[in-house]
Scaffold this active site. Structure first.
Site, mmCIF file in Angstrom:
data_model
loop_
_atom_site.group_PDB
_atom_site.id
_atom_site.type_symbol
_atom_site.label_atom_id
_atom_site.label_comp_id
_atom_site.label_asym_id
_atom_site.label_seq_id
_atom_site.Cartn_x
_atom_site.Cartn_y
_atom_site.Cartn_z
ATOM 1 N N ASN A 90 19.837 89.101 60.964
ATOM 2 C CA ASN A 90 21.059 88.450 60.525
ATOM 3 C C ASN A 90 21.432 87.755 61.654
ATOM 4 O O ASN A 90 22.699 87.471 62.052
ATOM 5 C CB ASN A 90 21.605 88.826 59.602
ATOM 6 C CG ASN A 90 22.771 87.472 58.739
ATOM 7 O OD1 ASN A 90 22.233 86.349 59.666
ATOM 8 N ND2 ASN A 90 22.483 88.014 57.750
ATOM 9 N N SER A 126 31.531 75.021 48.048
ATOM 10 C CA SER A 126 32.457 75.279 48.685
ATOM 11 C C SER A 126 33.808 74.398 48.880
ATOM 12 O O SER A 126 33.598 73.440 49.926
ATOM 13 C CB SER A 126 32.575 76.874 50.192
ATOM 14 O OG SER A 126 31.767 76.246 51.130
ATOM 15 N N GLU A 172 34.435 77.097 44.583
ATOM 16 C CA GLU A 172 34.315 79.026 45.660
ATOM 17 C C GLU A 172 35.224 79.863 45.975
ATOM 18 O O GLU A 172 35.274 80.415 46.647
ATOM 19 C CB GLU A 172 33.299 79.154 46.227
ATOM 20 C CG GLU A 172 31.934 78.240 45.300
ATOM 21 C CD GLU A 172 30.110 78.189 46.759
ATOM 22 O OE1 GLU A 172 31.102 79.458 47.700
ATOM 23 O OE2 GLU A 172 29.792 77.076 46.734
ATOM 24 N N ARG A 229 31.894 87.620 65.426
ATOM 25 C CA ARG A 229 32.588 87.032 64.005
ATOM 26 C C ARG A 229 31.381 88.309 63.411
ATOM 27 O O ARG A 229 29.955 88.782 63.973
ATOM 28 C CB ARG A 229 31.205 85.673 63.507
ATOM 29 C CG ARG A 229 31.343 86.304 61.803
ATOM 30 C CD ARG A 229 30.715 84.705 61.184
ATOM 31 N NE ARG A 229 30.534 84.573 60.362
ATOM 32 C CZ ARG A 229 31.145 84.892 59.004
ATOM 33 N NH1 ARG A 229 32.160 84.765 58.961
ATOM 34 N NH2 ARG A 229 30.285 85.011 58.005
ATOM 35 N N HIS A 287 29.771 70.383 60.312
ATOM 36 C CA HIS A 287 29.887 71.880 61.742
ATOM 37 C C HIS A 287 30.404 71.242 62.339
ATOM 38 O O HIS A 287 31.290 71.502 63.524
ATOM 39 C CB HIS A 287 29.027 71.774 62.023
ATOM 40 C CG HIS A 287 27.414 72.540 61.651
ATOM 41 N ND1 HIS A 287 27.093 71.614 59.665
ATOM 42 C CD2 HIS A 287 27.719 74.212 61.067
ATOM 43 C CE1 HIS A 287 25.999 72.331 59.291
ATOM 44 N NE2 HIS A 287 26.520 73.225 59.533
ATOM 45 N N CYS A 341 26.420 70.627 53.665
ATOM 46 C CA CYS A 341 26.710 72.271 53.364
ATOM 47 C C CYS A 341 27.766 72.119 53.219
ATOM 48 O O CYS A 341 28.705 71.354 52.728
ATOM 49 C CB CYS A 341 26.577 72.539 54.798
ATOM 50 S SG CYS A 341 26.017 74.576 54.689
HETATM 51 N N1 GLN Z 1 27.486 76.804 47.876
HETATM 52 C C1 GLN Z 1 27.708 77.581 49.493
HETATM 53 C C2 GLN Z 1 29.052 76.612 50.097
HETATM 54 O O1 GLN Z 1 28.963 75.334 49.709
HETATM 55 C C3 GLN Z 1 26.455 76.850 50.234
HETATM 56 C C4 GLN Z 1 26.036 77.805 51.251
HETATM 57 C C5 GLN Z 1 25.778 77.525 52.880
HETATM 58 O O2 GLN Z 1 24.713 76.532 52.239
HETATM 59 N N2 GLN Z 1 25.464 78.583 53.280
HETATM 60 O O3 GLN Z 1 29.629 77.566 51.108
HETATM 61 ZN ZN ZN Z 2 24.220 75.150 53.478
#
Ligand code: GLN
Ligand code: ZN
Length: 764
Positions: A130, A446, A497, A528, A707, A739
């Site tokens: 990771n 989120s 979230e 990080r 991003h 995302c």
């Molecule tokens: N549900 C998560 C979010 O929206 C998914 C995060 C991710 O894909 N890493 O933050």
């Molecule tokens: Zn994602």
């Protein structure tokens, strides 16, 4: 001391060492480097202060390693950001776009993070860990040239301190295999001969300074990333080994078994080879006759997981190997970069669990004990072995490791099958229940983590507010996010979230079988750090984990609110996982807990549930031959977690990373009703691949790249959608960002989502 040899007479004249580790954490036991680097970036501390924090961390690290009893200490494993980027700087391969940054450290940081005018280098996962490294870019005109300032600086520093140093660098094969060709350069690995020359110059410099050993890391040799690993290894290390003016060379490999690259390396004149005996078996190593005149650096202490070593069995392995090599040194399987500093920083672990664990510092102690046992016989470490055996016995006997009820329920469910109803029947039932427009719009889960959210979490932790007040503040955040989405006109809403610090830790804290550390930070990338939870026992769910938040959100709107869960593979990928049973079994237990949550959400009236698996690709094994087995259990776990609901409940999943190639078949096999994917940067190519894999469910290729702070225009997203419609019929296409939005600002998100809804309307 330099090595002299004739072609026939290969003799090791460097003094062997017996106890070492391959590298160590560098962020600082209390994340001192993170803080200093971030302040330097923010301009609130100067260069001197940053450098003095860094030097102090290096000094403390080396001192502790020597005090613990290592007789060879890795140096140059410190990094301000990343060791691959350090290597790029060392071989003169930073991208030309940073060349104008006059200061060397700032140039380095510009390559890592970019600035207003410079795009950063990409970042990607370091093998199957990771940790993320910076991907070097090699252009046709990249000219390698040695820049040894960092390595020599750290070397002198360590020597001034009287440390038995062993400088460490990433090897040329690994460096090239992890680099990326740009501006139509040929494959980076074609530059190996060039680059090897630069490594030769480095070796000469080190020899001139009297360096006795150098460690060259070649983890890529345990993978299938390059086709001809064994051949490349033999050629490169024969060439470097032939140099007369050089230190003794340790080629260190880790994260897997070397296979035919091991005899290939052993045929070269290098003096030592490091093998990972946690990931790979001892018999493959013992069977290589060419090792007979080498120092074998035996990685028997797991460098990347947090379990205490079984000293009895490790000593057995070491003893077996003694017959196969001239000398055997004890080591960690890889750098301890991937584990927290020390157990001493965890006051709240119960004593049983504590006795099963070894963090970075405790691993060094294990290495030293094993080296003593190997040298002086088992009796010399009787006490240590007794303690290790007692810990193993206590772990085996602990009732938390064996929950029969969980195991029986999993068997019952898998025996009766984890198929859902046929996809078209599901689609009809869901459409009747949800009545969504064509091209439905939604988000990934989120919403921006505002300062109010962070403050509430800090206040709760500090005891300034109670749980009731915390809940009230989170509900206020949820209400605001629901209002915002209604106002923007999205079709499927989320609660945002706010209550989740981290999408894995949030669930780990509520599940039995997990322990959340207080200070177990490990570097994820740059400054990080993450605190992976420890999955130590059978996993079960004492009570619902998300139902209250989701139903609260649903109570505020007539639009459907999507329940939001993290999938079993991702929970495993971002935790330290028990090593006493196959991952597939552990995954099934996590899956059962998620399944129970989906059933409770359904009971509470939630019609759409998303189970995120962003880490599906991350855990993909390094060897092709292991990939199918992994994908099978990963898909099984997902299906176990999502097949407990009715046809009319719509299951979504979300995956990140634009390279889906190797997992595309598995994505289809997940059989989610709707899959949202990161695609904003890969231009919808993924849709054709999905079709080819037989995928026939709904899909939401991200049309907005979250991003970047940029607000995408309506026309841009509309044209992405039209492009997607070439591959996917309208009834199967969803409209969403690529995302979650938690790292963005509310104003950016609001503007972007308004445009996203407008784009959907335009195309409808
Ligand atoms: N549900 C998560 C979010 O929206 C998914 C995060 C991710 O894909 N890493 O933050
Ligand atoms: Zn994602």
């Amino acid at each position: 001391m330099n090595i002299r040899r004739t072609d026939e007479d290969v003799v090791m004249t460097a003094t062997p060492f017996y106890a070492t580790i391959l590298g160590s954490p560098r962020i600082g036991p209390n994340r001192e480097l993170k803080r200093a680097v971030e302040k330097y970036w923010a301009g609130t501390v100067g260069r001197d202060e940053l450098e003095s924090v860094a030097a102090e961390l290096r000094r403390d690290t080396w001192e502790a390693l020597v005090a613990a009893g290592l007789d060879s200490v890795p140096v140059n494993t410190f990094s301000y950001y990343d060791q691959v980027l350090d290597t790029a700087a060392m071989v003169g391969a930073l991208p030309p776009r940073v060349a104008d940054v006059s200061d060397e450290l700032d140039r380095y940081f510009a390559a890592a993070r970019g600035n207003d005018d410079i795009a950063p280098l990409e970042m990607t996962k370091w093998f199957d860990t990771n940790y993320h490294y910076i991907v070097p870019e090699l252009a046709p005109d990249t000219h390698f040239a040695l820049n040894p300032a960092k390595i020599l600086g750290e070397l002198e520093e360590a020597r001034a301190q009287g440390i038995p140093t062993r400088p460490v660098v990433i090897g040329p094969i690994t460096f090239l295999a992890l680099s990326k060709a740009v501006h139509s350069a040929g494959p980076p690995i074609d530059r190996l001969a060039d680059l090897t020359v630069v490594y030769g110059e480095l070796l000469a410099l080190l020899a001139e300074r009297g360096v006795e050993w150098v460690q060259i890391d070649e983890p890529v040799l345990v993978t299938d990333f390059v086709d001809t690993a064994a051949e490349l290894a033999e050629r490169t290390y024969a060439q470097l080994g032939r140099l007369t003016n050089r230190p003794a060379i340790l080629v260190a490999t880790y994260f897997g078994e070397l296979s035919d690259a091991l005899p290939a390396l052993a045929r070269t004149p290098v003096e030592a080879i490091g093998v990972d005996l946690v990931a790979g078996g001892v018999s493959a190593v013992a069977a290589v006759p060419e090792l007979a005149d080498k120092l074998l650096v035996a990685g028997v202490v797991d460098g990347r997981n947090i379990w205490r070593t079984d000293l009895e069995s490790a000593l057995g392995t070491l003893t077996t190997l003694r017959g196969s090599a001239r000398h055997v040194a004890v080591s960690t399987s890889c750098s301890t970069l991937h584990v927290p500093y020390t157990l001493d920083a965890e006051p709240s672990i119960d004593s049983a669990l504590r006795s099963w664990l070894a963090f970075g510092f405790e691993k060094v102690t294990e290495v030293v004990a094993l080296a003593r046992g190997l040298k002086s016989g088992r009796e010399a470490i009787d006490g240590e072995i007794a303690a290790s055996n007692a810990a193993i016995a206590s772990r085996r006997a602990d009732p938390r490791l064996n929950n029969d009820d969980v195991r029986e329920r999993i068997s019952a469910i898998t025996a009766s099958g984890t198929e859902r109803g046929p996809a078209d029947r599901r689609r009809a039932a869901q459409q009747a229940r949800l009545n969504l427009p064509v091209l439905p719009t939604t988000t990934i889960g989120s919403y921006p983590q505002t300062s109010a959210i962070r403050l509430a979490r800090a206040d709760l932790r500090a005891g300034k507010i109670d749980a009731a007040e915390y809940k009230r503040r989170m509900q206020a955040e949820i209400a605001a996010v629901i209002r915002l989405q209604e106002e923007i006109g999205l079709d499927v809403l989320v609660h945002g979230e706010p209550e989740r610090n981290d999408m894995v830790q949030y669930f780990a804290e509520q599940l039995d079988g997990f322990f959340a550390t207080q200070n177990g930070w490990v570097q994820s990338y740059g400054s990080r750090c993450v605190r992976p939870p420890i999955l130590y026992g059978d996993v079960s769910r004492p009570e619902p984990m998300t139902v209250e938040w989701i139903t609260y959100a649903q109570s505020l709107t007539d639009k459907p609110v999507k329940g939001m869960l993290t999938g079993p593979v991702t929970i495993l990928a971002w935790s330290f996982v028990r090593d006493d049973q196959p991952l597939a079994q552990t995954a099934a237990q996590v899956a059962l807990a998620i399944r129970e949550e989906t059933i409770d959400l359904q009971k509470a009236g939630i019609a759409i549930i998303q189970v995120d698996e962003p880490a599906l690709r991350e855990l993909l094994p390094l060897r092709s031959k292991d990939k199918d087995a992994y994908l099978r259990w990963a898909v099984d776990a997902f299906r176990l977690s999502t097949s407990g609901v009715d046809d009319s409940t719509q299951i979504h999943t979300h995956l990140c990373y634009s390279e889906f190639g190797e997992v595309i078949g598995a994505i289809a096999d997940l059989d989610a009703d709707v899959t949202s994917l990161e695609a904003a940067r890969s231009h919808m190519e993924v849709l054709g691949d999905l079709n080819a894999a037989g995928f026939a469910n709904s899909v939401g290729p991200g049309v907005y790249d979250i991003h970047s702070p940029r607000v995408p225009a309506v026309g841009e997203m509309a044209s992405s959608l039209r492009e997607a419609l070439n591959s996917v019929p309208a009834e199967r296409l969803w409209v969403n960002p690529d995302c979650g939005l938690k790292t963005r600002r509310t104003d950016e998100v609001t503007a972007s989502l308004r445009n996203l809804v407008a784009a959907a309307n335009e195309v409808r």
